[in-house]
Design a protein around this motif. Structure first.
Motif, PDB file in Angstrom:
ATOM      1  N   CYS A  28     -92.839 -10.930  -6.911  1.00  0.00           N
ATOM      2  CA  CYS A  28     -93.270 -11.267  -8.265  1.00  0.00           C
ATOM      3  C   CYS A  28     -93.824 -12.690  -8.343  1.00  0.00           C
ATOM      4  N   PHE A  29     -93.113 -13.645  -7.754  1.00  0.00           N
ATOM      5  CA  PHE A  29     -93.567 -15.034  -7.815  1.00  0.00           C
ATOM      6  C   PHE A  29     -94.864 -15.245  -7.037  1.00  0.00           C
ATOM      7  N   VAL A  30     -94.892 -14.751  -5.814  1.00  0.00           N
ATOM      8  CA  VAL A  30     -96.065 -14.978  -4.966  1.00  0.00           C
ATOM      9  C   VAL A  30     -97.299 -14.304  -5.553  1.00  0.00           C
ATOM     10  N   TRP A  31     -97.143 -13.062  -5.987  1.00  0.00           N
ATOM     11  CA  TRP A  31     -98.304 -12.359  -6.517  1.00  0.00           C
ATOM     12  C   TRP A  31     -98.752 -12.935  -7.855  1.00  0.00           C
ATOM     13  N   GLN A  32     -97.804 -13.417  -8.686  1.00  0.00           N
ATOM     14  CA  GLN A  32     -98.209 -14.023  -9.957  1.00  0.00           C
ATOM     15  C   GLN A  32     -98.898 -15.365  -9.730  1.00  0.00           C
ATOM     16  N   ILE A  33     -98.419 -16.137  -8.769  1.00  0.00           N
ATOM     17  CA  ILE A  33     -99.092 -17.395  -8.436  1.00  0.00           C
ATOM     18  C   ILE A  33    -100.497 -17.116  -7.899  1.00  0.00           C
ATOM     19  N   ALA A  34    -100.622 -16.047  -7.109  1.00  0.00           N
ATOM     20  CA  ALA A  34    -101.943 -15.657  -6.616  1.00  0.00           C
ATOM     21  C   ALA A  34    -102.863 -15.291  -7.775  1.00  0.00           C
ATOM     22  N   MET A  35    -102.320 -14.618  -8.798  1.00  0.00           N
ATOM     23  CA  MET A  35    -103.126 -14.289  -9.973  1.00  0.00           C
ATOM     24  C   MET A  35    -103.605 -15.550 -10.690  1.00  0.00           C
ATOM     25  N   VAL A  36    -102.719 -16.521 -10.819  1.00  0.00           N
ATOM     26  CA  VAL A  36    -103.100 -17.781 -11.470  1.00  0.00           C
ATOM     27  C   VAL A  36    -104.268 -18.436 -10.736  1.00  0.00           C
ATOM     28  N   ILE A  37    -104.172 -18.481  -9.416  1.00  0.00           N
ATOM     29  CA  ILE A  37    -105.237 -19.103  -8.612  1.00  0.00           C
ATOM     30  C   ILE A  37    -106.542 -18.317  -8.727  1.00  0.00           C
ATOM     31  N   LEU A  38    -106.456 -17.005  -8.581  1.00  0.00           N
ATOM     32  CA  LEU A  38    -107.662 -16.179  -8.632  1.00  0.00           C
ATOM     33  C   LEU A  38    -108.305 -16.197 -10.017  1.00  0.00           C
ATOM     34  N   PHE A  39    -107.484 -16.187 -11.068  1.00  0.00           N
ATOM     35  CA  PHE A  39    -108.037 -16.285 -12.414  1.00  0.00           C
ATOM     36  C   PHE A  39    -108.721 -17.632 -12.621  1.00  0.00           C
ATOM     37  N   GLY A  40    -108.103 -18.677 -12.099  1.00  0.00           N
ATOM     38  CA  GLY A  40    -108.706 -20.003 -12.232  1.00  0.00           C
ATOM     39  C   GLY A  40    -110.049 -20.102 -11.537  1.00  0.00           C
ATOM     40  N   VAL A  41    -110.193 -19.406 -10.427  1.00  0.00           N
ATOM     41  CA  VAL A  41    -111.435 -19.455  -9.660  1.00  0.00           C
ATOM     42  C   VAL A  41    -112.504 -18.552 -10.262  1.00  0.00           C
ATOM     43  N   ASN A 107     -92.085   0.767 -15.486  1.00  0.00           N
ATOM     44  CA  ASN A 107     -93.407   0.998 -16.088  1.00  0.00           C
ATOM     45  C   ASN A 107     -93.948  -0.312 -16.671  1.00  0.00           C
ATOM     46  N   PHE A 108     -93.082  -1.046 -17.357  1.00  0.00           N
ATOM     47  CA  PHE A 108     -93.428  -2.351 -17.940  1.00  0.00           C
ATOM     48  C   PHE A 108     -93.846  -3.335 -16.841  1.00  0.00           C
ATOM     49  N   LEU A 109     -93.091  -3.359 -15.756  1.00  0.00           N
ATOM     50  CA  LEU A 109     -93.355  -4.290 -14.662  1.00  0.00           C
ATOM     51  C   LEU A 109     -94.698  -4.025 -14.001  1.00  0.00           C
ATOM     52  N   ILE A 110     -94.921  -2.800 -13.571  1.00  0.00           N
ATOM     53  CA  ILE A 110     -96.125  -2.543 -12.781  1.00  0.00           C
ATOM     54  C   ILE A 110     -97.381  -2.539 -13.654  1.00  0.00           C
ATOM     55  N   ALA A 111     -97.250  -2.183 -14.940  1.00  0.00           N
ATOM     56  CA  ALA A 111     -98.416  -2.264 -15.828  1.00  0.00           C
ATOM     57  C   ALA A 111     -98.792  -3.722 -16.081  1.00  0.00           C
ATOM     58  N   SER A 112     -97.794  -4.592 -16.215  1.00  0.00           N
ATOM     59  CA  SER A 112     -98.075  -6.012 -16.453  1.00  0.00           C
ATOM     60  C   SER A 112     -98.744  -6.649 -15.242  1.00  0.00           C
ATOM     61  N   PHE A 113     -98.310  -6.299 -14.052  1.00  0.00           N
ATOM     62  CA  PHE A 113     -98.994  -6.797 -12.853  1.00  0.00           C
ATOM     63  C   PHE A 113    -100.348  -6.119 -12.686  1.00  0.00           C
ATOM     64  N   GLY A 114    -100.379  -4.817 -12.909  1.00  0.00           N
ATOM     65  CA  GLY A 114    -101.595  -4.047 -12.660  1.00  0.00           C
ATOM     66  C   GLY A 114    -102.764  -4.476 -13.516  1.00  0.00           C
ATOM     67  N   LEU A 115    -102.527  -4.793 -14.787  1.00  0.00           N
ATOM     68  CA  LEU A 115    -103.654  -5.161 -15.648  1.00  0.00           C
ATOM     69  C   LEU A 115    -104.283  -6.482 -15.201  1.00  0.00           C
ATOM     70  N   GLN A 116    -103.490  -7.387 -14.643  1.00  0.00           N
ATOM     71  CA  GLN A 116    -104.053  -8.638 -14.132  1.00  0.00           C
ATOM     72  C   GLN A 116    -104.930  -8.381 -12.904  1.00  0.00           C
ATOM     73  N   TRP A 117    -104.410  -7.600 -11.977  1.00  0.00           N
ATOM     74  CA  TRP A 117    -105.160  -7.286 -10.759  1.00  0.00           C
ATOM     75  C   TRP A 117    -106.393  -6.443 -11.099  1.00  0.00           C
ATOM     76  N   ALA A 118    -106.268  -5.605 -12.122  1.00  0.00           N
ATOM     77  CA  ALA A 118    -107.400  -4.770 -12.524  1.00  0.00           C
ATOM     78  C   ALA A 118    -108.541  -5.610 -13.096  1.00  0.00           C
ATOM     79  N   LEU A 119    -108.218  -6.634 -13.880  1.00  0.00           N
ATOM     80  CA  LEU A 119    -109.269  -7.503 -14.412  1.00  0.00           C
ATOM     81  C   LEU A 119    -110.081  -8.133 -13.289  1.00  0.00           C
ATOM     82  N   LEU A 120    -109.405  -8.480 -12.207  1.00  0.00           N
ATOM     83  CA  LEU A 120    -110.103  -9.062 -11.061  1.00  0.00           C
ATOM     84  C   LEU A 120    -110.898  -8.014 -10.296  1.00  0.00           C
ATOM     85  N   MET A 121    -110.246  -6.908  -9.943  1.00  0.00           N
ATOM     86  CA  MET A 121    -110.913  -5.894  -9.123  1.00  0.00           C
ATOM     87  C   MET A 121    -112.109  -5.287  -9.849  1.00  0.00           C
TER      88      MET A 121
END
Length: 489
Positions: A28-41, A107-121
């Motif tokens: 959770c921490f590593v992937w969320q930090i990765a989202m922060v970096i990728l969103f920033g870029v 369901n709450f967990l994976i949807a919250s992660f998934g929507l972030q990764w989906a915006l990027l992909m």
């Protein structure tokens, strides 16, 4: 050779450690930090959500009111779709007697992660500005991200109660990635129309989850059989999810269609198909019991199959009675699937499908794709008008000379692509999940919230043998006792 086999057996052996105190927080921490970096870029506001760009856009297009911002048109649909993802899918998963926390919580967990990764992909595939290297997002991007998450949530249904939260995060990571690729191929390269996602969401997500479940087959899952069923209150909670999904499905199928008649028509067609599906589901459920009683499994799930199957053809001129026929047939097919196909798949193919996604998503999604192909191929200028054909099927640019017959062929090909991506991708991800590093439960410890959740003490006692309901086995009798025997059919 013998020592190698022994080491492999030990590596994939039955020893299970469900302690995810390190692995789950790390992921959770590593992937969320990765989202922060990728969103920033990469991620930036689009011209309708960035204040400077919006003011310039208004000036260039002589817009005087902010009400013309796409937000006010799309946000009501986004709200409905968002509720379906988090409330509808979440509560539909709560039917298991001791896995309600896991159903709605994961369901709450994976949807919250998934929507972030989906915006990027999805951004990389559909809205990346090659000059600036940035992805612009707006309210329609949020709807598409929720759609992308839906495929992984469908797959979760096939795996419910048998995998760890870390495994679900891996399923979502690969599921979103595969979805973005197959969506790009189907919608952009093949130029298919699939507003409600029968192909790209339901067929893909269903077969993706089924393939993973097949690879992760548990030979001793019967040891958890007493928990693989529902009780009265868990079925009521699951029915809440069904009603949310049923009510908002017209918004789901029409959310990203063209402004005006396309969105209007998609909502009408879905609305009608869902209503028709309920009646045939109730009819078959009652007829399958000697005393005519209804099975809540069928009412919770098969009643939604009409919305799934209408996804592709929703914006086409399928006619209201055509929508009724689609819902009528899908209610029958889906209910028969729960009665006969799911038990057969478990016996013959060793396919353990907890929620029956094969009957609610995979088959209706596949049928919806082929229905869309037939309706597209049958389209005529007399019904649509010349401008209507161009508008509905987007016959512009390099596709300006495509005929409706060719479009129908590509629609069918798109359905096959989605199924292939789901099956092949699911098998690959399933083998990744077989590594004994994910903290998944043992065969005798599935369908139980206590494995991954702090569960308050329950005053009720769990009967050791009595089983109220089950998504895999009929409640009161074997399939052979059903009024629908092989000989009678």
């Amino acid at each position: 050779m013998g020592s190698c086999c022994e080491r492999a057996a030990q590596f994939f052996g039955p020893q299970k450690n469900t302690n995810v105190r390190i692995s789950l927080p790390a992921v959770c921490f590593v992937w969320q930090i990765a989202m922060v970096i990728l969103f920033g870029v990469f991620i930036r506001y689009d011209e309708e959500s960035d204040v400077k760009l919006w003011l310039r856009f208004k000036q260039e297009h002589n817009i005087t009111s902010d009400i013309d911002n796409d937000f006010y048109f799309r946000y009501p649909s986004f709200q409905d779709v968002h509720v379906m993802i988090f409330v509808g899918f979440g509560f539909l998963m709560t039917f298991l007697k001791r896995y309600s926390f896991g159903g709605v919580g994961f369901n709450f967990l994976i949807a919250s992660f998934g929507l972030q990764w989906a915006l990027l992909m999805q951004g990389w595939f559909h809205s990346l500005d090659l000059e600036t290297g940035k992805i612009s997002i707006g309210v329609e991007s949020l709807i598409n991200a929720d759609f992308c998450c839906a495929g992984s949530l469908i797959a979760f249904g096939a795996l419910l109660g048998k995998v760890s939260p870390v495994q679900l995060m891996v399923v979502t990571l690969f599921g979103i990635t595969l979805f973005a690729v197959e969506e790009f191929i189907i919608l952009s390269l093949l130029h298919c129309r699939d507003a409600g996602g029968s192909m790209v969401i339901h067929a893909f997500g269903g077969y993706y989850g089924l393939a993973i479940s097949w690879v992760l087959y548990r030979p001793n899952l019967h040891l958890s059989k007493r928990l693989n069923g529902s009780v009265y209150h868990s079925d009521v909670f699951a029915m809440i999810g069904t009603l949310f999904l049923w009510m908002f499905w017209p918004s789901f199928n029409s959310a990203i269609t063209d402004h005006g008649d396309g969105q209007h028509r998609a909502a009408i067609n879905t609305y009608i198909a869902l209503a028709s599906c309920v009646l045939t589901t109730v009819a078959i459920s009652s007829m399958s019991q000697k005393k005519g009683k209804l099975d809540m499994v069928h009412i919770q799930n098969a009643t939604l199959a009409g919305g799934v199957a209408m996804g592709t053809a929703a914006e086409f001129m399928i006619t209201p009675y055509g929508s009724l026929i689609v819902g009528f047939c899908c209610g029958i097919i889906s209910t028969f699937g729960y009665l006969f196909v799911t038990p057969f798949l478990e016996r013959a193919l060793k396919l353990q499908d907890t929620c029956g996604v094969h009957n609610l998503h995979a088959v209706p999604g596949m049928l919806g794709g082929f229905i869309g192909a037939i309706v597209a191929a049958a389209a005529t200028e007399e019904v649509y008008g010349r401008e209507g054909l161009i508008r509905v099927f987007d016959f512009t640019g390099s596709f300006a000379n495509r005929s409706v017959g060719t479009q129908g062929g590509f629609q069918a090909a798109g359905t096959c692509v989605s199924i292939a991506f789901g099956l092949v991708g699911g098998v690959i991800v399933g083998f990744i999940l077989r590594f004994p590093i994910w903290g998944d439960p043992a065969d005798d410890n599935c369908y139980d919230d206590e494995v991954y959740w702090e569960v308050p003490e329950d005053e009720e006692t769990l009967p050791p043998v009595l089983e109220y309901n089950n998504h895999m086995i009929h409640k009161h009798q074997d399939i052979s006792e059903s009024n629908f025997s092989v000989e009678q059919s």
